[in-house]
Design a protein around this motif. Structure first.
Motif, mmCIF file in Angstrom:
data_model
loop_
_atom_site.group_PDB
_atom_site.id
_atom_site.type_symbol
_atom_site.label_atom_id
_atom_site.label_comp_id
_atom_site.label_asym_id
_atom_site.label_seq_id
_atom_site.Cartn_x
_atom_site.Cartn_y
_atom_site.Cartn_z
ATOM 1 N N ASP A 56 -1.963 1.107 3.359
ATOM 2 C CA ASP A 56 -0.713 0.691 2.710
ATOM 3 C C ASP A 56 -1.118 -0.332 1.657
ATOM 4 O O ASP A 56 -1.373 -1.501 1.973
ATOM 5 C CB ASP A 56 0.235 0.084 3.739
ATOM 6 C CG ASP A 56 1.556 -0.380 3.132
ATOM 7 O OD1 ASP A 56 1.639 -0.489 1.884
ATOM 8 O OD2 ASP A 56 2.496 -0.642 3.898
ATOM 9 N N SER A 57 -1.226 0.104 0.420
ATOM 10 C CA SER A 57 -1.773 -0.761 -0.623
ATOM 11 C C SER A 57 -0.907 -1.993 -0.883
ATOM 12 O O SER A 57 -1.424 -3.062 -1.233
ATOM 13 C CB SER A 57 -1.974 0.029 -1.919
ATOM 14 O OG SER A 57 -0.777 0.640 -2.337
ATOM 15 N N GLN A 58 0.401 -1.870 -0.718
ATOM 16 C CA GLN A 58 1.282 -3.022 -0.944
ATOM 17 C C GLN A 58 1.007 -4.122 0.087
ATOM 18 O O GLN A 58 0.834 -5.291 -0.266
ATOM 19 C CB GLN A 58 2.752 -2.587 -0.861
ATOM 20 C CG GLN A 58 3.179 -1.604 -1.940
ATOM 21 C CD GLN A 58 3.312 -2.268 -3.311
ATOM 22 O OE1 GLN A 58 3.452 -3.487 -3.417
ATOM 23 N NE2 GLN A 58 3.276 -1.463 -4.353
ATOM 24 N N LYS A 66 -8.540 6.894 -1.207
ATOM 25 C CA LYS A 66 -8.361 8.341 -1.112
ATOM 26 C C LYS A 66 -9.550 9.069 -1.727
ATOM 27 O O LYS A 66 -10.045 10.066 -1.168
ATOM 28 C CB LYS A 66 -7.067 8.739 -1.818
ATOM 29 C CG LYS A 66 -6.788 10.248 -1.815
ATOM 30 C CD LYS A 66 -5.502 10.542 -2.593
ATOM 31 C CE LYS A 66 -5.244 12.034 -2.676
ATOM 32 N NZ LYS A 66 -4.027 12.326 -3.486
ATOM 33 N N LYS A 118 2.382 4.483 7.801
ATOM 34 C CA LYS A 118 2.309 3.017 7.731
ATOM 35 C C LYS A 118 2.664 2.372 9.073
ATOM 36 O O LYS A 118 2.289 1.228 9.334
ATOM 37 C CB LYS A 118 3.225 2.498 6.628
ATOM 38 C CG LYS A 118 2.811 2.982 5.237
ATOM 39 C CD LYS A 118 3.799 2.559 4.160
ATOM 40 C CE LYS A 118 3.405 3.130 2.805
ATOM 41 N NZ LYS A 118 4.355 2.773 1.736
ATOM 42 N N TYR A 123 -4.928 2.315 -3.188
ATOM 43 C CA TYR A 123 -4.733 3.495 -2.343
ATOM 44 C C TYR A 123 -5.534 4.675 -2.888
ATOM 45 O O TYR A 123 -6.198 5.395 -2.131
ATOM 46 C CB TYR A 123 -3.243 3.853 -2.287
ATOM 47 C CG TYR A 123 -2.938 5.114 -1.497
ATOM 48 C CD1 TYR A 123 -2.611 5.036 -0.146
ATOM 49 C CD2 TYR A 123 -2.981 6.373 -2.095
ATOM 50 C CE1 TYR A 123 -2.329 6.187 0.583
ATOM 51 C CE2 TYR A 123 -2.714 7.518 -1.372
ATOM 52 C CZ TYR A 123 -2.387 7.420 -0.043
ATOM 53 O OH TYR A 123 -2.121 8.564 0.682
ATOM 54 N N GLU A 124 -5.457 4.880 -4.194
ATOM 55 C CA GLU A 124 -6.131 6.014 -4.801
ATOM 56 C C GLU A 124 -7.646 5.905 -4.682
ATOM 57 O O GLU A 124 -8.338 6.920 -4.525
ATOM 58 C CB GLU A 124 -5.727 6.147 -6.274
ATOM 59 C CG GLU A 124 -4.263 6.496 -6.476
ATOM 60 C CD GLU A 124 -3.879 7.834 -5.846
ATOM 61 O OE1 GLU A 124 -4.746 8.745 -5.803
ATOM 62 O OE2 GLU A 124 -2.733 7.954 -5.376
ATOM 63 N N SER A 148 -2.112 -1.436 -11.367
ATOM 64 C CA SER A 148 -1.097 -1.110 -10.365
ATOM 65 C C SER A 148 -1.720 -1.274 -8.981
ATOM 66 O O SER A 148 -2.889 -0.931 -8.776
ATOM 67 C CB SER A 148 -0.596 0.330 -10.533
ATOM 68 O OG SER A 148 0.182 0.722 -9.420
ATOM 69 N N VAL A 149 -0.951 -1.793 -8.045
ATOM 70 C CA VAL A 149 -1.434 -1.929 -6.668
ATOM 71 C C VAL A 149 -1.788 -0.565 -6.090
ATOM 72 O O VAL A 149 -2.680 -0.444 -5.244
ATOM 73 C CB VAL A 149 -0.362 -2.628 -5.808
ATOM 74 C CG1 VAL A 149 -0.754 -2.606 -4.337
ATOM 75 C CG2 VAL A 149 -0.165 -4.069 -6.255
ATOM 76 N N ASP A 150 -1.126 0.478 -6.559
ATOM 77 C CA ASP A 150 -1.384 1.825 -6.039
ATOM 78 C C ASP A 150 -2.807 2.304 -6.312
ATOM 79 O O ASP A 150 -3.283 3.234 -5.668
ATOM 80 C CB ASP A 150 -0.396 2.829 -6.643
ATOM 81 C CG ASP A 150 1.034 2.564 -6.195
ATOM 82 O OD1 ASP A 150 1.212 1.957 -5.120
ATOM 83 O OD2 ASP A 150 1.961 2.959 -6.922
ATOM 84 N N VAL A 151 -3.474 1.661 -7.262
ATOM 85 C CA VAL A 151 -4.861 2.020 -7.562
ATOM 86 C C VAL A 151 -5.736 1.839 -6.320
ATOM 87 O O VAL A 151 -6.672 2.613 -6.082
ATOM 88 C CB VAL A 151 -5.400 1.173 -8.732
ATOM 89 C CG1 VAL A 151 -6.919 1.319 -8.876
ATOM 90 C CG2 VAL A 151 -4.715 1.580 -10.032
#
Length: 228
Positions: A134-136, A167, A198, A163-164, A158-161
């Protein structure tokens, strides 16, 4: 048949979880490895340690896996620390490159060497993919106390980076397993297929909680039983 199992990994296979009351990391007695050992009656030597990368894991494998065998299989799971960054350094120098602790290419090379080493020492290598994060929550956890935390966001975009990136390491590991014809337990897919994944993570957003370890235990037990 798997009766004797060696385990190489980081805090995930060591059973480290975040104690929500104290905010400290502790060892979960009912971890996936310990639970599988009890459920199946396996003989397990767990060489996993908190904070280990694939670089350190390869060193441990060379030191601890017997040259003349001794185990039927070796379970291997690294990546969460490899893909991570020195976040304080990123905050201080967001214009810098700030590479991960272990670059993806090097990570895959290390994992491949562990697979080959296990085979040379007469044991079946079994890889674990990386659980999703959970990147956040993870960002909030590791950035607390960092004065210039906004610079980390600037660097990431971006925080989502985060997660990627996790992945990508997991997908590259899956591809390596196919390339080397190595057995792999797709833990990532197990989490993603369990509903809201999560709910199976600690509040730090990266370590599986007790429910997450129960998921991993079920997958590991099912795999071992399929080999009997």
């Amino acid at each position: 048949m798997i009766q004797r199992l060696a385990v190489l990994g980081d805090s995930i296979l060591r059973g480290v979880v975040l104690d929500e009351a104290s905010g400290r990391y502790v060892h979960l007695k009912e971890s996936c490895v310990a639970g599988a050992q009890q459920q199946l009656g396996l003989s397990i030597d767990n060489f996993s340690r908190f904070g280990m990368t694939s670089e350190k894991g390869l060193q441990v494998a060379r030191q601890r896996l017997p040259e003349q065998g001794g185990y039927d299989a070796c379970l291997i799971c690294f990546g969460g620390n490899d893909v991570d960054h020195c976040w304080k350094q990123v905050a201080e120098d967001p214009q810098g490159e700030n590479p991960p602790h272990v670059a993806c290419g090097r990570y895959i090379e290390n994992m491949g060497q562990m697979v080959e080493l296990a085979r040379q020492r007469k044991m079946e290598p079994i890889l674990f993919t990386l659980p999703p994060i959970d990147s956040q929550r993870y960002f909030r956890f590791f950035s607390r106390g960092i004065e210039k935390w906004q610079n980390i966001l600037q660097w990431l975009g971006s925080v989502d980076v985060i997660y990627e990136q996790h992945k990508m390491y997991s997908e590259r590991l899956f591809a390596l397993a196919n390339q080397l014809r190595c057995r792999i337990i797709d833990i990532r897919n197990v989490f993603l297929g369990a509903g809201d994944y999560k709910e199976y993570l600690c509040s730090d957003g990266i370590h599986p909680n007790a429910r997450g370890h129960a998921l991993m235990q079920t997958a590991l037990v099912s795999y071992v039983r399929s080999c009997q």
